[in-house]
Scaffold this motif. Structure first.
Motif, PDB file in Angstrom:
ATOM      1  N   GLY A  44       0.839  -1.190   0.000  1.00 53.16           N
ATOM      2  CA  GLY A  44       0.000   0.000   0.000  1.00 53.16           C
ATOM      3  C   GLY A  44       0.869   1.232   0.000  1.00 53.16           C
ATOM      4  N   PRO A  45       0.264   2.349   0.290  1.00 50.60           N
ATOM      5  CA  PRO A  45       1.042   3.580   0.302  1.00 50.60           C
ATOM      6  C   PRO A  45       2.107   3.554   1.394  1.00 50.60           C
ATOM      7  CG  PRO A  45      -1.231   3.954   0.989  1.00 50.60           C
ATOM      8  CD  PRO A  45      -1.103   2.524   0.650  1.00 50.60           C
ATOM      9  N   VAL A  46       3.200   4.171   1.078  1.00 50.09           N
ATOM     10  CA  VAL A  46       4.320   4.212   2.010  1.00 50.09           C
ATOM     11  C   VAL A  46       4.340   5.588   2.686  1.00 50.09           C
ATOM     12  CG1 VAL A  46       6.829   4.080   2.223  1.00 50.09           C
ATOM     13  CG2 VAL A  46       5.630   2.617   0.590  1.00 50.09           C
ATOM     14  N   LYS A  47       4.469   5.569   3.979  1.00 49.85           N
ATOM     15  CA  LYS A  47       4.548   6.810   4.748  1.00 49.85           C
ATOM     16  C   LYS A  47       5.832   7.525   4.358  1.00 49.85           C
ATOM     17  CE  LYS A  47       4.423   8.150   9.610  1.00 49.85           C
ATOM     18  NZ  LYS A  47       4.358   7.588  10.956  1.00 49.85           N
ATOM     19  N   PRO A  48       5.753   8.816   4.071  1.00 52.73           N
ATOM     20  CA  PRO A  48       6.983   9.522   3.705  1.00 52.73           C
ATOM     21  C   PRO A  48       7.958   9.537   4.878  1.00 52.73           C
ATOM     22  CG  PRO A  48       5.156  11.068   3.961  1.00 52.73           C
ATOM     23  CD  PRO A  48       4.590   9.686   4.093  1.00 52.73           C
ATOM     24  N   GLU A  49       9.215   9.625   4.527  1.00 55.76           N
ATOM     25  CA  GLU A  49      10.249   9.653   5.559  1.00 55.76           C
ATOM     26  C   GLU A  49      10.317  11.037   6.184  1.00 55.76           C
ATOM     27  OE1 GLU A  49      15.056   9.009   5.814  1.00 55.76           O
ATOM     28  OE2 GLU A  49      13.908   7.839   4.352  1.00 55.76           O
ATOM     29  N   ARG A  50      10.341  11.068   7.494  1.00 55.24           N
ATOM     30  CA  ARG A  50      10.418  12.334   8.228  1.00 55.24           C
ATOM     31  C   ARG A  50      11.794  12.941   7.994  1.00 55.24           C
ATOM     32  NH1 ARG A  50      12.370  14.485  12.793  1.00 55.24           N
ATOM     33  NH2 ARG A  50      11.061  15.850  14.048  1.00 55.24           N
ATOM     34  N   PRO A  51      11.852  14.185   7.484  1.00 50.75           N
ATOM     35  CA  PRO A  51      13.158  14.797   7.224  1.00 50.75           C
ATOM     36  C   PRO A  51      13.883  15.170   8.516  1.00 50.75           C
ATOM     37  CG  PRO A  51      11.356  16.245   6.499  1.00 50.75           C
ATOM     38  CD  PRO A  51      10.737  15.008   7.049  1.00 50.75           C
ATOM     39  N   ALA A  52      15.180  14.989   8.496  1.00 49.03           N
ATOM     40  CA  ALA A  52      16.003  15.321   9.670  1.00 49.03           C
ATOM     41  C   ALA A  52      15.920  16.802  10.014  1.00 49.03           C
ATOM     42  CB  ALA A  52      17.454  14.914   9.418  1.00 49.03           C
ATOM     43  N   ASP A  53      15.698  17.647   9.003  1.00 49.28           N
ATOM     44  CA  ASP A  53      15.613  19.085   9.256  1.00 49.28           C
ATOM     45  C   ASP A  53      14.437  19.460  10.157  1.00 49.28           C
ATOM     46  OD1 ASP A  53      17.904  19.820   7.929  1.00 49.28           O
ATOM     47  OD2 ASP A  53      16.889  20.341   6.047  1.00 49.28           O
ATOM     48  N   MET A  54      13.486  18.560  10.346  1.00 47.12           N
ATOM     49  CA  MET A  54      12.376  18.851  11.257  1.00 47.12           C
ATOM     50  C   MET A  54      12.834  18.953  12.707  1.00 47.12           C
ATOM     51  SD  MET A  54       9.048  16.820   9.773  1.00 47.12           S
ATOM     52  CE  MET A  54       8.133  17.038  11.297  1.00 47.12           C
ATOM     53  N   ASP A  55      14.056  18.538  12.985  1.00 46.42           N
ATOM     54  CA  ASP A  55      14.601  18.674  14.337  1.00 46.42           C
ATOM     55  C   ASP A  55      15.025  20.113  14.625  1.00 46.42           C
ATOM     56  OD1 ASP A  55      14.214  15.970  14.775  1.00 46.42           O
ATOM     57  OD2 ASP A  55      16.255  15.433  14.191  1.00 46.42           O
ATOM     58  N   ARG A  56      15.121  20.901  13.572  1.00 41.13           N
ATOM     59  CA  ARG A  56      15.492  22.306  13.738  1.00 41.13           C
ATOM     60  C   ARG A  56      14.255  23.124  14.116  1.00 41.13           C
ATOM     61  NH1 ARG A  56      19.691  23.863   8.994  1.00 41.13           N
ATOM     62  NH2 ARG A  56      19.170  25.897   9.880  1.00 41.13           N
ATOM     63  N   THR A  57      14.465  24.238  14.790  1.00 42.84           N
ATOM     64  CA  THR A  57      13.342  25.087  15.212  1.00 42.84           C
ATOM     65  C   THR A  57      13.339  26.435  14.488  1.00 42.84           C
ATOM     66  OG1 THR A  57      14.624  25.941  17.070  1.00 42.84           O
ATOM     67  CG2 THR A  57      13.216  24.018  17.491  1.00 42.84           C
ATOM     68  N   ASP A  58      14.020  26.511  13.363  1.00 47.97           N
ATOM     69  CA  ASP A  58      14.111  27.751  12.598  1.00 47.97           C
ATOM     70  C   ASP A  58      13.329  27.646  11.292  1.00 47.97           C
ATOM     71  OD1 ASP A  58      15.680  25.981  11.165  1.00 47.97           O
ATOM     72  OD2 ASP A  58      17.528  27.134  11.333  1.00 47.97           O
ATOM     73  N   GLU A  59      13.604  28.558  10.362  1.00 43.84           N
ATOM     74  CA  GLU A  59      12.918  28.575   9.068  1.00 43.84           C
ATOM     75  C   GLU A  59      13.115  27.273   8.294  1.00 43.84           C
ATOM     76  OE1 GLU A  59      15.254  30.902   9.930  1.00 43.84           O
ATOM     77  OE2 GLU A  59      14.175  32.798  10.102  1.00 43.84           O
ATOM     78  N   VAL A  60      14.291  26.693   8.398  1.00 47.48           N
ATOM     79  CA  VAL A  60      14.582  25.441   7.697  1.00 47.48           C
ATOM     80  C   VAL A  60      13.711  24.311   8.258  1.00 47.48           C
ATOM     81  CG1 VAL A  60      16.372  23.700   7.218  1.00 47.48           C
ATOM     82  CG2 VAL A  60      16.926  26.145   7.086  1.00 47.48           C
ATOM     83  N   GLY A  61      13.615  24.253   9.571  1.00 46.86           N
ATOM     84  CA  GLY A  61      12.755  23.255  10.203  1.00 46.86           C
ATOM     85  C   GLY A  61      11.298  23.458   9.842  1.00 46.86           C
ATOM     86  N   ALA A  62      10.872  24.732   9.773  1.00 46.56           N
ATOM     87  CA  ALA A  62       9.489  25.048   9.402  1.00 46.56           C
ATOM     88  C   ALA A  62       9.188  24.559   7.995  1.00 46.56           C
ATOM     89  CB  ALA A  62       9.255  26.552   9.510  1.00 46.56           C
ATOM     90  N   ALA A  63      10.097  24.798   7.064  1.00 46.22           N
ATOM     91  CA  ALA A  63       9.904  24.358   5.680  1.00 46.22           C
ATOM     92  C   ALA A  63       9.843  22.834   5.591  1.00 46.22           C
ATOM     93  CB  ALA A  63      11.029  24.900   4.798  1.00 46.22           C
ATOM     94  N   ALA A  64      10.711  22.161   6.324  1.00 45.88           N
ATOM     95  CA  ALA A  64      10.715  20.695   6.321  1.00 45.88           C
ATOM     96  C   ALA A  64       9.409  20.151   6.900  1.00 45.88           C
ATOM     97  CB  ALA A  64      11.906  20.163   7.110  1.00 45.88           C
ATOM     98  N   ALA A  65       8.934  20.770   7.973  1.00 49.87           N
ATOM     99  CA  ALA A  65       7.694  20.318   8.610  1.00 49.87           C
ATOM    100  C   ALA A  65       6.497  20.520   7.690  1.00 49.87           C
ATOM    101  CB  ALA A  65       7.486  21.061   9.931  1.00 49.87           C
ATOM    102  N   ALA A  66       6.435  21.657   7.033  1.00 43.46           N
ATOM    103  CA  ALA A  66       5.307  21.950   6.139  1.00 43.46           C
ATOM    104  C   ALA A  66       5.256  20.967   4.978  1.00 43.46           C
ATOM    105  CB  ALA A  66       5.401  23.387   5.623  1.00 43.46           C
ATOM    106  N   THR A  67       6.391  20.723   4.333  1.00 35.31           N
ATOM    107  CA  THR A  67       6.380  19.803   3.191  1.00 35.31           C
ATOM    108  C   THR A  67       6.091  18.374   3.645  1.00 35.31           C
ATOM    109  OG1 THR A  67       8.794  19.588   3.273  1.00 35.31           O
ATOM    110  CG2 THR A  67       7.892  21.214   1.746  1.00 35.31           C
ATOM    111  N   TYR A  68       6.653  17.976   4.759  1.00 36.06           N
ATOM    112  CA  TYR A  68       6.399  16.625   5.272  1.00 36.06           C
ATOM    113  C   TYR A  68       4.911  16.436   5.578  1.00 36.06           C
ATOM    114  CZ  TYR A  68       6.414  12.614   8.430  1.00 36.06           C
ATOM    115  OH  TYR A  68       6.142  11.414   9.042  1.00 36.06           O
TER     116      TYR A  68
END
Length: 190
Positions: A44-68
């Motif tokens: 069936g569908p595969v859960k996307p992999e959580r990006p490591a950048d989501m561990d960040r609390t800045d703009e980079v982490g925000a972008a990773a969280a939104a796309t994920y």
């Protein structure tokens, strides 16, 4: 085997005839070769992999969280697995989030099947931390592939054509994890 052949050569060089030795067939016991373990193929569908950048609390982490979060959509719709979706949703503010949750539960409860709808989310513009809200606004282009909903009798009951459009996504880091505040196709003028 090499030892038996070596002894025969040495004895063959002597002038006295060597006694005949009855040869017994050698039995080589072969251990059965291990059966390779098949690699599980996702059914069936595969859960996307959580990006490591989501561990960040800045703009980079925000972008990773939104796309994920957006890329979780087809997985949630197809499986009804809402654990990660719910953990990331700020339900009091995010109507999109709760609407998707309700649809995924309805599909699962009715025994229907959701297929397709893969998402490619790309942040096209990030903004600084909004001090009033405490989150990061992001403009994200979302490309979604064709999707179909099939009822429990195997009949197609809905079809969604592929599309690509920008969304405004706002995410907030609550000190522990990223939470989605809003997902909207009403793009503010920036």
């Amino acid at each position: 085997m090499a030892l038996v052949v070596g002894i025969g050569v040495v004895l063959g060089g002597c002038s006295t005839p060597a006694p005949e030795v009855e040869k017994t067939p050698s039995v080589v016991s072969e251990a059965p070769s291990p059966t390779p373990t098949p690699t599980p193929v996702p059914t069936g569908p595969v859960k996307p992999e959580r990006p490591a950048d989501m561990d960040r609390t800045d703009e980079v982490g925000a972008a990773a969280a939104a796309t994920y979060f957006l890329e979780l959509y087809p997985y949630v719709m197809a499986t009804g697995d809402l654990e990660e979706w719910d953990a990331m949703t700020f339900a009091e503010l995010c109507g999109f989030c709760t609407s998707v949750r309700d649809q995924a539960q309805e599909i699962a409860n009715d025994g229907d099947t959701y297929r397709g709808g893969e998402i490619d989310a790309v942040v096209i513009k990030g903004y600084p931390l909004d001090d009033l809200v405490g989150g990061y606004p992001l403009d994200v282009n979302v490309a979604i592939s064709d999707a179909v909903l099939i009822n429990s009798s195997g009949l197609e009951v809905d079809r969604q054509a592929s599309q690509s459009k920008p969304y405004r996504v706002e995410v907030l880091h609550d000190g522990t994890l990223w939470r989605v505040l809003t997902v909207s196709s009403d793009m503010p003028v920036s």
